[in-house]
Design an enzyme around this catalytic site. Sequence first.
Site, PDB file in Angstrom:
ATOM      1  N   GLU A  49       0.827  -1.209   0.000  1.00 47.30           N
ATOM      2  CA  GLU A  49       0.000   0.000   0.000  1.00 47.30           C
ATOM      3  C   GLU A  49       0.864   1.264   0.000  1.00 47.30           C
ATOM      4  O   GLU A  49       0.520   2.258  -0.646  1.00 47.30           O
ATOM      5  CB  GLU A  49      -0.959   0.005   1.191  1.00 47.30           C
ATOM      6  CG  GLU A  49      -2.031  -1.077   1.133  1.00 47.30           C
ATOM      7  CD  GLU A  49      -2.907  -1.006  -0.117  1.00 47.30           C
ATOM      8  OE1 GLU A  49      -2.969   0.076  -0.750  1.00 47.30           O
ATOM      9  OE2 GLU A  49      -3.521  -2.019  -0.471  1.00 47.30           O
ATOM     10  N   TYR A 130      -6.634   6.422   3.635  1.00 45.60           N
ATOM     11  CA  TYR A 130      -6.673   5.325   2.672  1.00 45.60           C
ATOM     12  C   TYR A 130      -5.848   4.128   3.146  1.00 45.60           C
ATOM     13  O   TYR A 130      -6.352   2.995   3.205  1.00 45.60           O
ATOM     14  CB  TYR A 130      -6.192   5.767   1.287  1.00 45.60           C
ATOM     15  CG  TYR A 130      -5.920   4.569   0.422  1.00 45.60           C
ATOM     16  CD1 TYR A 130      -6.981   3.844  -0.124  1.00 45.60           C
ATOM     17  CD2 TYR A 130      -4.628   4.086   0.230  1.00 45.60           C
ATOM     18  CE1 TYR A 130      -6.762   2.700  -0.862  1.00 45.60           C
ATOM     19  CE2 TYR A 130      -4.395   2.948  -0.505  1.00 45.60           C
ATOM     20  CZ  TYR A 130      -5.455   2.252  -1.049  1.00 45.60           C
ATOM     21  OH  TYR A 130      -5.232   1.097  -1.755  1.00 45.60           O
ATOM     22  N   ASP A 148      -9.970   5.522  -2.698  1.00 47.07           N
ATOM     23  CA  ASP A 148      -8.894   6.115  -3.495  1.00 47.07           C
ATOM     24  C   ASP A 148      -9.482   6.628  -4.810  1.00 47.07           C
ATOM     25  O   ASP A 148     -10.710   6.709  -4.973  1.00 47.07           O
ATOM     26  CB  ASP A 148      -7.778   5.096  -3.739  1.00 47.07           C
ATOM     27  CG  ASP A 148      -8.216   3.949  -4.655  1.00 47.07           C
ATOM     28  OD1 ASP A 148      -9.444   3.798  -4.910  1.00 47.07           O
ATOM     29  OD2 ASP A 148      -7.340   3.197  -5.120  1.00 47.07           O
TER      30      ASP A 148
END
Length: 352
Positions: A49, A130, A148
């Site tokens: 991520e 996020y 996102d």
Amino acid sequence: MEKLPKTSWTNSEKKITKYQNSLLLWYDGNRRDLPWRKNPSLYKTVVSEFMLQQTRVSTVLPYFENWLIQFPNFHALANASENSVLKAWEGLGYYSRARNLHKLAQISASWADPPQSIKEWKKLPGVGPYIAAAVTSIAMEQKDAVCDGNVVRVLSRIFAISESFKDGATAQKKIRPVAQLLISKKRPGDYNQAIMELGATICHRSSPMCTVCPILTLCKSGKSGNWTNYPSIIPKPKKKAALKRYWIEGDRGLLLHASQKKRLLGVFELPEKIPDFIHHSPFTETMPLSVRKRTIGNVEYTEEIFRLEIFTLNEDVLPSGYAWMEWCEINSFTLSGPHRKWINEIRKSFEK
């Protein structure tokens, strides 16, 4: 954000369930074979991520695999030097991500157990809404929805959300409650990955593949064919900037300077000025050795590279931030991606 229309199917549990099931069924049969999805772990999720922020999956793939070889877990990353971390990140850009990931790994050494809540994750270096939602849902099955750019695009098209957002961050913040409303309670991690996968592989920014979309019957803009209107995000005006760079090469190698810019802090590039410890005759900038362009954020830089051929050193010890790079050492230096390319190309041009 504008309220969703009263006729929206979000008022129907039956249709929400249909939407979730359709999306998850599609994901189960079509998801990409990505390395962080094989034998998943908290560490793999966190690393992927961080890398995927503002970076394409295709770009991340080789970096992720090499990273896992060099830093296989939080412990190995925590004990690594910052230089080795930045070197492993070289070419991915936005180097603050690498520094924050390194800091997070060092903090993890004090964990009896990893944080479980999105609130706790958002307190960690480099972790915003996020990443916090992605980690807690994918690695811990918490019911936290990600939002996102892909999710914004999918949801704004499903509900034909016409509000104009001043930027992507504002759109994500305003649409996040809709994302949270729709998340699967049984498979939150898979749901989050599914909706992002849909945005990445089906609901493209341009030319979406609506005819094979698993949720077309529930998509207002897909059925009407006016998907081009969504999402409505006001584009940032492009800025332009000009920089001068200097090619200063002598017996000790090529002079480099560690960038002081936030996004490239500590990464080596050609110097932007002739430093005081270089003594030279009056330098007339006529034709540059090379003119190159690159974009960082919404700024397009034009960089003119001038060659300083005759000089002497006023001091033997370099000030902090400067280094002489011999050509045999080029692979050990952490250079910005564009400058590594430009330096190699200019060097080859000298050999012709």
